[in-house]
Design a protein around this motif. Sequence first.
Motif, mmCIF file in Angstrom:
data_model
loop_
_atom_site.group_PDB
_atom_site.id
_atom_site.type_symbol
_atom_site.label_atom_id
_atom_site.label_comp_id
_atom_site.label_asym_id
_atom_site.label_seq_id
_atom_site.Cartn_x
_atom_site.Cartn_y
_atom_site.Cartn_z
ATOM 1 N N TRP A 155 0.709 -1.443 0.156
ATOM 2 C CA TRP A 155 -0.499 0.189 -0.313
ATOM 3 C C TRP A 155 0.931 1.345 0.460
ATOM 4 O O TRP A 155 2.028 1.499 0.382
ATOM 5 C CB TRP A 155 -0.730 0.379 1.416
ATOM 6 C CG TRP A 155 -1.866 -0.664 0.878
ATOM 7 C CD1 TRP A 155 -2.339 -2.019 1.541
ATOM 8 C CD2 TRP A 155 -3.590 -0.510 0.604
ATOM 9 N NE1 TRP A 155 -3.321 -3.287 1.297
ATOM 10 C CE2 TRP A 155 -4.236 -1.701 0.518
ATOM 11 C CE3 TRP A 155 -3.563 0.944 0.000
ATOM 12 C CZ2 TRP A 155 -5.635 -1.472 -0.165
ATOM 13 C CZ3 TRP A 155 -5.119 1.291 -0.705
ATOM 14 C CH2 TRP A 155 -5.987 -0.979 -0.682
ATOM 15 N N GLN A 156 0.697 2.068 -0.866
ATOM 16 C CA GLN A 156 1.205 3.908 -1.152
ATOM 17 C C GLN A 156 0.076 4.634 -0.308
ATOM 18 O O GLN A 156 -1.180 4.215 -1.066
ATOM 19 C CB GLN A 156 2.080 3.789 -1.824
ATOM 20 C CG GLN A 156 3.036 2.933 -2.378
ATOM 21 C CD GLN A 156 3.802 2.900 -3.731
ATOM 22 O OE1 GLN A 156 2.904 3.335 -4.869
ATOM 23 N NE2 GLN A 156 4.947 2.719 -4.155
ATOM 24 N N GLN A 157 0.695 5.920 0.093
ATOM 25 C CA GLN A 157 -0.383 7.175 0.108
ATOM 26 C C GLN A 157 0.756 8.057 -0.412
ATOM 27 O O GLN A 157 2.234 8.153 -0.287
ATOM 28 C CB GLN A 157 -0.416 6.907 2.024
ATOM 29 C CG GLN A 157 0.689 7.452 2.809
ATOM 30 C CD GLN A 157 -0.059 8.360 3.716
ATOM 31 O OE1 GLN A 157 1.472 7.868 4.236
ATOM 32 N NE2 GLN A 157 -0.877 7.852 3.722
ATOM 33 N N LYS A 158 0.009 9.442 -1.221
ATOM 34 C CA LYS A 158 0.419 9.798 -1.661
ATOM 35 C C LYS A 158 0.797 11.307 -0.386
ATOM 36 O O LYS A 158 -0.208 11.799 0.286
ATOM 37 C CB LYS A 158 0.121 10.569 -2.277
ATOM 38 C CG LYS A 158 0.188 11.937 -3.199
ATOM 39 C CD LYS A 158 -0.179 12.894 -4.306
ATOM 40 C CE LYS A 158 -0.705 11.828 -5.779
ATOM 41 N NZ LYS A 158 -1.976 12.746 -6.122
ATOM 42 N N SER A 159 2.114 12.049 -0.635
ATOM 43 C CA SER A 159 2.472 12.654 0.271
ATOM 44 C C SER A 159 1.606 14.128 0.151
ATOM 45 O O SER A 159 1.217 14.774 -1.252
ATOM 46 C CB SER A 159 3.576 13.148 -0.064
ATOM 47 O OG SER A 159 4.386 14.351 1.181
ATOM 48 N N THR A 160 1.149 14.837 0.930
ATOM 49 C CA THR A 160 0.248 15.895 1.036
ATOM 50 C C THR A 160 1.047 17.080 0.725
ATOM 51 O O THR A 160 0.662 18.442 0.412
ATOM 52 C CB THR A 160 -1.078 16.163 2.352
ATOM 53 O OG1 THR A 160 0.348 16.100 3.449
ATOM 54 C CG2 THR A 160 -1.826 15.315 2.436
ATOM 55 N N SER A 161 2.439 17.593 1.496
ATOM 56 C CA SER A 161 3.475 18.028 0.981
ATOM 57 C C SER A 161 3.846 18.006 -0.482
ATOM 58 O O SER A 161 4.201 19.206 -1.186
ATOM 59 C CB SER A 161 3.864 18.261 1.992
ATOM 60 O OG SER A 161 4.587 17.706 2.611
ATOM 61 N N SER A 162 4.443 17.145 -0.620
ATOM 62 C CA SER A 162 5.655 16.675 -1.955
ATOM 63 C C SER A 162 4.623 16.605 -3.314
ATOM 64 O O SER A 162 5.436 16.149 -4.074
ATOM 65 C CB SER A 162 6.506 16.165 -2.136
ATOM 66 O OG SER A 162 6.288 14.942 -0.767
ATOM 67 N N ASN A 163 3.611 15.527 -2.970
ATOM 68 C CA ASN A 163 3.116 14.273 -3.737
ATOM 69 C C ASN A 163 3.304 13.584 -4.568
ATOM 70 O O ASN A 163 3.265 13.270 -5.321
ATOM 71 C CB ASN A 163 2.307 15.963 -4.900
ATOM 72 C CG ASN A 163 1.346 16.594 -4.946
ATOM 73 O OD1 ASN A 163 0.418 16.129 -4.190
ATOM 74 N ND2 ASN A 163 1.316 17.511 -5.145
#
Length: 348
Positions: free
Chosen positions: A111-119
């Motif tokens: 599982w991966q998530q997108k950083s809210t700061s760097s995308n």
Amino acid sequence: AEWPLRPGGAAISKSTKEDSIPQSDGITFTEVVTFSSSATTISNIDELSRKEYTYTYTINSGLPSQLISSGTAFLIGEMFADGEVWSTLGERTKIMVYFTASETATFSVDWQQKSTSSNEWTNIPSDGYSTILSEINDKGVISATVVIDKTKISDITDYKAEISIAGFKETSSEIKLNAVEATVADVGPVFEKAAATFSATIKGPSKPSSVVLVHQESGKEVLVDLTRVSASSPFEVSHVFDTVYMSSQGNYFFRVTFASGLEFQTNTVELDVKLRCRPLSDPPNARLMEVEITDTNNYKVVVTCSDASFVVMDESSKEVICDTSTGKYDKTDLTPCLRTYEPSDIEN
């Protein structure tokens, strides 16, 4: 060799190989065949199932040495994920993808998530997160779940799953995690036996199935009428108490339930109920006027003369203050107004 594949699939020969059989004039013939099928659009989880095909492998068709072998081919790796998932901050959240597999296939899920700061996409950390793989069901479908133990602001972002299965890698579509939000309007202080309106603006996945207004101190609940609430977010909800009493004051919040079962509780808003002081009689030659006192719940009653020919007799008794928490004045003596006379009028 012939490879008919039913229904509607394709079989492509990728390679063939012949090996001699020791101490014999026979050979071993090996052929590698790739089965495939056109992708289908999956709009909900109920449409997802493992594709199963039958095949017939014919060697030397029509000859006396003809050989026929048949079997079953499973086409796996199709996936489905909801494009949006809704949750509430501070609560547990589950995000799921579904994919087809066979009982004998080996697979793993990252599982991966997108950083809210760097995308940038990064693997989810282990602290505060856990992953679950279900058993394969009778439709050949497995669910992969990431559980966020306590949802934070930084968790409100996009997610995807990378699935390695049977030597191939498939990546799910992106899943957007949203948080239910609500803004509760302030309720201004109101006098006892007056009306009070509670309202909130709610951002959520669908029109709420129920909204309850709760008085925190007493635990009393009132079901909010949703008849006139729009079908699209944001949703404006409100409830009016036609008459409030001192027992009505305190903190209130809305408890919101959506059709999916998701529940959300808004912030509290305070209702302050004021007591009005008893009416006072107008002093002679005067009228009384109520004036709100800035930055307090109190008001004052001020003497104004009824005519320009009158003046206030005692400036120190020109006004009294009503304490709305008790319903009592700080004093009750109010000055009258007296007529003024010019010296010439007195001489005459």
